[in-house]
Design a protein around this motif. Structure first.
Motif, PDB file in Angstrom:
ATOM      1  N   ALA A  36       0.851  -1.184   0.000  1.00 10.80           N
ATOM      2  CA  ALA A  36       0.000   0.000   0.000  1.00 10.80           C
ATOM      3  C   ALA A  36       0.892   1.241   0.000  1.00 10.80           C
ATOM      4  O   ALA A  36       1.479   1.597   1.017  1.00 10.80           O
ATOM      5  CB  ALA A  36      -0.920  -0.001   1.212  1.00 10.80           C
ATOM      6  N   VAL A  37       0.987   1.883  -1.138  1.00 11.29           N
ATOM      7  CA  VAL A  37       1.897   3.023  -1.274  1.00 11.29           C
ATOM      8  C   VAL A  37       1.447   4.235  -0.460  1.00 11.29           C
ATOM      9  O   VAL A  37       2.256   5.103  -0.147  1.00 11.29           O
ATOM     10  CB  VAL A  37       2.076   3.427  -2.757  1.00 11.29           C
ATOM     11  N   ASN A  38       0.188   4.294  -0.102  1.00  5.37           N
ATOM     12  CA  ASN A  38      -0.322   5.436   0.658  1.00  5.37           C
ATOM     13  C   ASN A  38      -0.559   5.088   2.133  1.00  5.37           C
ATOM     14  O   ASN A  38      -1.306   5.774   2.822  1.00  5.37           O
ATOM     15  CB  ASN A  38      -1.598   5.973   0.025  1.00  5.37           C
ATOM     16  N   ALA A  39       0.067   4.054   2.628  1.00  2.00           N
ATOM     17  CA  ALA A  39      -0.151   3.601   4.005  1.00  2.00           C
ATOM     18  C   ALA A  39       0.225   4.672   5.026  1.00  2.00           C
ATOM     19  O   ALA A  39      -0.474   4.858   6.022  1.00  2.00           O
ATOM     20  CB  ALA A  39       0.639   2.315   4.272  1.00  2.00           C
ATOM     21  N   ALA A  40       1.315   5.393   4.796  1.00  3.20           N
ATOM     22  CA  ALA A  40       1.728   6.429   5.754  1.00  3.20           C
ATOM     23  C   ALA A  40       0.699   7.549   5.810  1.00  3.20           C
ATOM     24  O   ALA A  40       0.358   8.021   6.899  1.00  3.20           O
ATOM     25  CB  ALA A  40       3.097   6.975   5.380  1.00  3.20           C
ATOM     26  N   ALA A  41       0.192   7.967   4.673  1.00  3.94           N
ATOM     27  CA  ALA A  41      -0.819   9.033   4.650  1.00  3.94           C
ATOM     28  C   ALA A  41      -2.102   8.574   5.334  1.00  3.94           C
ATOM     29  O   ALA A  41      -2.718   9.336   6.094  1.00  3.94           O
ATOM     30  CB  ALA A  41      -1.115   9.449   3.211  1.00  3.94           C
ATOM     31  N   GLN A  42      -2.487   7.347   5.107  1.00  5.17           N
ATOM     32  CA  GLN A  42      -3.677   6.810   5.774  1.00  5.17           C
ATOM     33  C   GLN A  42      -3.450   6.708   7.279  1.00  5.17           C
ATOM     34  O   GLN A  42      -4.331   7.040   8.072  1.00  5.17           O
ATOM     35  CB  GLN A  42      -4.037   5.441   5.203  1.00  5.17           C
ATOM     36  N   GLY A  43      -2.267   6.271   7.672  1.00  9.35           N
ATOM     37  CA  GLY A  43      -1.936   6.184   9.092  1.00  9.35           C
ATOM     38  C   GLY A  43      -1.972   7.548   9.756  1.00  9.35           C
ATOM     39  O   GLY A  43      -2.475   7.698  10.870  1.00  9.35           O
ATOM     40  N   LYS A  44      -1.459   8.549   9.065  1.00 10.18           N
ATOM     41  CA  LYS A  44      -1.472   9.914   9.598  1.00 10.18           C
ATOM     42  C   LYS A  44      -2.905  10.390   9.809  1.00 10.18           C
ATOM     43  O   LYS A  44      -3.230  10.983  10.837  1.00 10.18           O
ATOM     44  CB  LYS A  44      -0.740  10.852   8.652  1.00 10.18           C
ATOM     45  N   GLU A  45      -3.759  10.114   8.844  1.00  9.45           N
ATOM     46  CA  GLU A  45      -5.165  10.504   8.934  1.00  9.45           C
ATOM     47  C   GLU A  45      -5.841   9.858  10.148  1.00  9.45           C
ATOM     48  O   GLU A  45      -6.559  10.517  10.899  1.00  9.45           O
ATOM     49  CB  GLU A  45      -5.874  10.085   7.645  1.00  9.45           C
ATOM     50  N   ILE A  46      -5.581   8.585  10.358  1.00  9.69           N
ATOM     51  CA  ILE A  46      -6.177   7.868  11.492  1.00  9.69           C
ATOM     52  C   ILE A  46      -5.587   8.391  12.807  1.00  9.69           C
ATOM     53  O   ILE A  46      -6.320   8.586  13.784  1.00  9.69           O
ATOM     54  CB  ILE A  46      -5.968   6.350  11.348  1.00  9.69           C
TER      55      ILE A  46
END
Length: 79
Positions: free
Chosen positions: A60-70
């Protein structure tokens, strides 16, 4: 970190790293005057672990951005 034997040296290193992360996140949460800083830190540590796994295993290339959002959501819930 997926060693079932708690005496496995690699597992001990992983556990120590995770506890280190939680301690620092809890300190940051305290400094930010969040309610229940230990609980907030535990949740955010779980998000970080999940994001890392999603990126590394799930590609998942956007995992860090999703993690930041959560993580931001968690922080808002503890203000």
């Amino acid at each position: 970190g997926e060693f079932s034997d708690r005496e496995e040296p690699a597992r001990k290193v992983c556990e120590a790293h995770y506890k280190f992360l939680e301690r620092h996140l809890e300190q940051f949460a305290r400094e930010a005057n969040l309610k229940k800083p230990a609980k907030a830190a535990q949740k955010i540590a779980s998000v970080i672990a999940g994001a890392y796994t999603s990126w590394f295993v799930g590609d998942a290339v956007n995992a860090a951005a999703q993690g930041k959002e959560i993580a931001l959501f968690v922080i808002q819930q503890h203000q």
